[in-house]
Design an enzyme around this catalytic site. Sequence first.
Site, PDB file in Angstrom:
ATOM      1  N   THR A 153      76.959  51.081  37.932  1.00 47.23           N
ATOM      2  CA  THR A 153      76.864  52.514  38.117  1.00 47.23           C
ATOM      3  C   THR A 153      76.248  52.763  39.479  1.00 47.23           C
ATOM      4  OG1 THR A 153      76.041  54.485  37.028  1.00 47.23           O
ATOM      5  CG2 THR A 153      74.538  52.648  37.123  1.00 47.23           C
ATOM      6  N   SER A 196      80.877  57.782  44.878  1.00 45.81           N
ATOM      7  CA  SER A 196      81.849  57.947  43.786  1.00 45.81           C
ATOM      8  C   SER A 196      83.288  57.963  44.285  1.00 45.81           C
ATOM      9  CB  SER A 196      81.555  59.224  42.987  1.00 45.81           C
ATOM     10  OG  SER A 196      81.976  60.385  43.679  1.00 45.81           O
ATOM     11  N   CYS A 224      83.481  53.688  45.154  1.00 46.72           N
ATOM     12  CA  CYS A 224      83.208  52.711  44.091  1.00 46.72           C
ATOM     13  C   CYS A 224      83.927  53.103  42.800  1.00 46.72           C
ATOM     14  CB  CYS A 224      81.698  52.634  43.846  1.00 46.72           C
ATOM     15  SG  CYS A 224      81.260  51.539  42.481  1.00 46.72           S
ATOM     16  N   THR A 228      81.812  54.211  39.637  1.00 43.24           N
ATOM     17  CA  THR A 228      80.957  55.389  39.785  1.00 43.24           C
ATOM     18  C   THR A 228      81.831  56.633  39.711  1.00 43.24           C
ATOM     19  OG1 THR A 228      79.446  54.150  41.220  1.00 43.24           O
ATOM     20  CG2 THR A 228      79.316  56.546  41.333  1.00 43.24           C
TER      21      THR A 228
END
Length: 176
Positions: free
Chosen positions: A6, A161, A164, A167
């Site tokens: 995360t 985000s 990745c 994420t």
Amino acid sequence: MKWRSTTVVCVRKNDSVVMVSDGQVTYGNTIMKGNAKKVRKMGEGNVLAGFAGSVADAMALFDRFEAKYREWGGNLLKSAVELAKDWRTDRVLRRLEALLLVADKKYTFIISGTGEVIQPEDDIASIGSGSPYAIAAGRALLKHTNLSAKEIALESIRIASEICIYTNDNFTIEEL
């Protein structure tokens, strides 16, 4: 299969401390949940804490950290060091797979299961798979803009985000 990570970001600026996480839980190549809460306040609202890694492991570590925080009278540094020592030496704790990011008005620390307690050298810290992207974005924003801590934290994790795959953009925000 492996639980994937995360992104959790903490930014300090002026008198503000902000921690933001995404909400994605990924197992193997499947998104299992998109709205998990990975940051929270603890220590009567004086500490922000976030995790990356196994949820069950992180919850166990949250509880242990909160107990250490109470035991050491609200001393974040001593609590972090004592948790890291226990985590490294206890046979059961040693198997826990998570990272903690904790912050109060004075300090920010990353705590790992291998015994590290890392205090970032600047006003941004991040853990998880999107961490390198969030750190890079956050450092640039801290250095070259007048954005608030909250704006920097949100933009940093938003950029992470977009890069990745572990994420998402469903953010949880906590502030001191």
